[in-house]
Design a protein around this motif. Structure first.
Motif, PDB file in Angstrom:
ATOM      1  N   PRO A 250     -57.730  -4.505 -16.277  1.00 46.01           N
ATOM      2  CA  PRO A 250     -57.916  -3.819 -17.158  1.00 46.01           C
ATOM      3  C   PRO A 250     -55.908  -3.285 -17.398  1.00 46.01           C
ATOM      4  O   PRO A 250     -55.569  -3.060 -19.067  1.00 46.01           O
ATOM      5  CB  PRO A 250     -57.671  -2.268 -16.179  1.00 46.01           C
ATOM      6  N   GLY A 251     -55.305  -3.950 -16.992  1.00 42.83           N
ATOM      7  CA  GLY A 251     -54.122  -4.953 -17.136  1.00 42.83           C
ATOM      8  C   GLY A 251     -53.743  -5.707 -17.743  1.00 42.83           C
ATOM      9  O   GLY A 251     -52.104  -5.779 -17.878  1.00 42.83           O
ATOM     10  N   ALA A 252     -54.426  -6.663 -18.560  1.00 44.93           N
ATOM     11  CA  ALA A 252     -54.159  -7.158 -19.554  1.00 44.93           C
ATOM     12  C   ALA A 252     -54.051  -7.010 -20.780  1.00 44.93           C
ATOM     13  O   ALA A 252     -54.788  -6.013 -20.929  1.00 44.93           O
ATOM     14  CB  ALA A 252     -55.442  -8.332 -19.103  1.00 44.93           C
ATOM     15  N   SER A 253     -53.527  -8.115 -21.474  1.00 44.32           N
ATOM     16  CA  SER A 253     -53.142  -7.848 -22.713  1.00 44.32           C
ATOM     17  C   SER A 253     -54.706  -8.467 -23.692  1.00 44.32           C
ATOM     18  O   SER A 253     -55.558  -8.833 -22.632  1.00 44.32           O
ATOM     19  CB  SER A 253     -52.419  -8.635 -23.575  1.00 44.32           C
ATOM     20  N   GLU A 254     -54.864  -7.850 -24.685  1.00 46.88           N
ATOM     21  CA  GLU A 254     -55.914  -8.224 -25.512  1.00 46.88           C
ATOM     22  C   GLU A 254     -55.982 -10.251 -25.563  1.00 46.88           C
ATOM     23  O   GLU A 254     -57.144 -10.188 -25.691  1.00 46.88           O
ATOM     24  CB  GLU A 254     -55.880  -7.913 -26.932  1.00 46.88           C
ATOM     25  N   ASP A 255     -54.840 -10.078 -26.344  1.00 48.28           N
ATOM     26  CA  ASP A 255     -54.717 -11.626 -26.527  1.00 48.28           C
ATOM     27  C   ASP A 255     -54.833 -12.320 -25.034  1.00 48.28           C
ATOM     28  O   ASP A 255     -55.741 -13.499 -24.521  1.00 48.28           O
ATOM     29  CB  ASP A 255     -53.466 -12.622 -26.791  1.00 48.28           C
ATOM     30  N   ALA A 256     -54.919 -11.338 -23.568  1.00 47.77           N
ATOM     31  CA  ALA A 256     -54.885 -12.103 -22.659  1.00 47.77           C
ATOM     32  C   ALA A 256     -56.778 -12.405 -22.176  1.00 47.77           C
ATOM     33  O   ALA A 256     -57.613 -13.241 -21.432  1.00 47.77           O
ATOM     34  CB  ALA A 256     -54.409 -12.115 -21.396  1.00 47.77           C
ATOM     35  N   ARG A 257     -56.936 -11.537 -21.974  1.00 46.76           N
ATOM     36  CA  ARG A 257     -58.833 -11.075 -22.565  1.00 46.76           C
ATOM     37  C   ARG A 257     -59.680 -11.416 -23.002  1.00 46.76           C
ATOM     38  O   ARG A 257     -60.071 -12.424 -22.027  1.00 46.76           O
ATOM     39  CB  ARG A 257     -58.975  -9.300 -21.928  1.00 46.76           C
ATOM     40  N   MET A 258     -58.793 -11.757 -24.348  1.00 44.42           N
ATOM     41  CA  MET A 258     -59.625 -12.891 -25.441  1.00 44.42           C
ATOM     42  C   MET A 258     -59.911 -14.368 -24.371  1.00 44.42           C
ATOM     43  O   MET A 258     -60.344 -14.604 -24.241  1.00 44.42           O
ATOM     44  CB  MET A 258     -59.359 -13.085 -26.311  1.00 44.42           C
ATOM     45  N   LEU A 259     -58.696 -14.505 -24.322  1.00 43.10           N
ATOM     46  CA  LEU A 259     -58.334 -16.220 -23.328  1.00 43.10           C
ATOM     47  C   LEU A 259     -59.385 -16.559 -21.889  1.00 43.10           C
ATOM     48  O   LEU A 259     -60.202 -17.676 -22.354  1.00 43.10           O
ATOM     49  CB  LEU A 259     -57.309 -16.460 -23.003  1.00 43.10           C
ATOM     50  N   ALA A 260     -59.540 -15.199 -21.829  1.00 45.40           N
ATOM     51  CA  ALA A 260     -60.481 -15.724 -19.995  1.00 45.40           C
ATOM     52  C   ALA A 260     -61.341 -15.214 -20.798  1.00 45.40           C
ATOM     53  O   ALA A 260     -62.227 -16.261 -20.301  1.00 45.40           O
ATOM     54  CB  ALA A 260     -60.070 -14.294 -19.043  1.00 45.40           C
ATOM     55  N   GLY A 261     -62.159 -14.369 -21.636  1.00 45.81           N
ATOM     56  CA  GLY A 261     -63.794 -13.964 -21.992  1.00 45.81           C
ATOM     57  C   GLY A 261     -63.952 -15.569 -22.545  1.00 45.81           C
ATOM     58  O   GLY A 261     -64.881 -16.105 -22.475  1.00 45.81           O
ATOM     59  N   ASN A 262     -63.095 -16.465 -23.394  1.00 40.24           N
ATOM     60  CA  ASN A 262     -63.428 -17.870 -24.144  1.00 40.24           C
ATOM     61  C   ASN A 262     -63.688 -19.020 -23.306  1.00 40.24           C
ATOM     62  O   ASN A 262     -64.267 -19.599 -22.966  1.00 40.24           O
ATOM     63  CB  ASN A 262     -62.449 -18.311 -25.079  1.00 40.24           C
ATOM     64  N   LEU A 263     -62.587 -18.580 -21.954  1.00 40.78           N
ATOM     65  CA  LEU A 263     -62.757 -19.916 -20.923  1.00 40.78           C
ATOM     66  C   LEU A 263     -63.840 -19.821 -20.514  1.00 40.78           C
ATOM     67  O   LEU A 263     -64.768 -20.678 -19.684  1.00 40.78           O
ATOM     68  CB  LEU A 263     -61.476 -19.633 -20.097  1.00 40.78           C
ATOM     69  N   ILE A 264     -64.381 -18.342 -19.988  1.00 38.72           N
ATOM     70  CA  ILE A 264     -65.716 -18.561 -18.910  1.00 38.72           C
ATOM     71  C   ILE A 264     -66.514 -18.638 -19.980  1.00 38.72           C
ATOM     72  O   ILE A 264     -67.785 -19.326 -19.211  1.00 38.72           O
ATOM     73  CB  ILE A 264     -65.331 -16.114 -18.807  1.00 38.72           C
ATOM     74  N   LYS A 265     -66.886 -18.322 -20.844  1.00 37.09           N
ATOM     75  CA  LYS A 265     -68.490 -18.723 -21.419  1.00 37.09           C
ATOM     76  C   LYS A 265     -68.673 -19.653 -21.692  1.00 37.09           C
ATOM     77  O   LYS A 265     -69.226 -20.437 -22.050  1.00 37.09           O
ATOM     78  CB  LYS A 265     -67.769 -17.670 -22.876  1.00 37.09           C
TER      79      LYS A 265
END
Length: 216
Positions: A154-169
């Motif tokens: 919830p506290g992360a930026s959109e870019d950070a969430r996108m990076l995390a999502g891509n890495l996890i997937k």
């Protein structure tokens, strides 16, 4: 070879009667058998029709070409994946970290159970991967994951969430594909899933402890 973007991969018509449903089911079951036994390069509508015990003409009533059959198999796989994602990632009664852990275990187990057909469909992907229907199907699953990351970070930026999502997937896909190439025992699946879940959950927990400014 690569299919053109306007390649038709959708079915000609949807079966409405029980007899028609049985025919389509027989074709799809035969397609799985041909694909896993012969491989994508030798996959033809004639071989599928012969294995299903139906005429090529009957097959063409529902599938205009072999790409349509393969896309239907892949679409069914995407639908199962979508159902899995929704049932786990949209469970608001469970903390996000616990949901991710459940997803890792379910995903790795699924990869191992359906390794043969997944590998064959991956080889056949050039036949339909650029079709509009394929792009739309993938978009739905991406949206499910994006919503989950909004809760998980919830506290992360959109870019950070996108990076995390891509890495996890990417990690799930690569590990699942590589790990499932060899037949695995239940104990191996459980051990690898637990280790991978530990890694990915620790990653999300670390991101949540960082200041929002550091996450961008």
């Amino acid at each position: 070879m690569t299919a053109a973007r306007n390649t038709r991969v959708s079915s000609r018509k949807q079966p409405k009667q029980a007899r028609s449903n049985l025919l389509v089911e027989a074709v799809l079951e035969a397609a799985v058998q041909v694909l896993t036994k012969e491989g994508a390069q030798r996959f033809t509508t004639a071989r599928v029709a012969e294995r299903a015990g139906v005429s090529v003409g009957s097959l063409y009533q529902y599938f205009p070409n072999k790409a349509a059959i393969l896309f239907r198999l892949q679409s069914d796989e995407w639908q199962r994946t979508s159902t899995l994602l929704r049932s786990i990632l949209e469970d608001a009664t469970t903390l996000p970290i616990a949901r991710l852990r459940r997803l890792v275990h379910a995903f790795i187990r699924s990869e191992c159970e359906e390794a043969a057909i997944r590998t064959a469909l991956s080889d056949a992907a050039p036949l339909y991967r650029d079709a509009p229907e394929a792009i739309e199907a993938k978009r739905d699953n991406a949206e499910i994951f994006r919503a989950f990351l909004g809760e998980a970070l919830p506290g992360a930026s959109e870019d950070a969430r996108m990076l995390a999502g891509n890495l996890i997937k990417m990690t799930l896909s690569e590990v699942g594909s590589s790990f499932s190439e060899t037949p695995r025992t239940k104990q191996e699946i459980a051990a690898w899933s637990a280790a991978l879940a530990d890694m990915l959950c620790a990653y999300l927990e670390r991101l949540n402890t960082q200041a929002p400014s550091a996450l961008g």
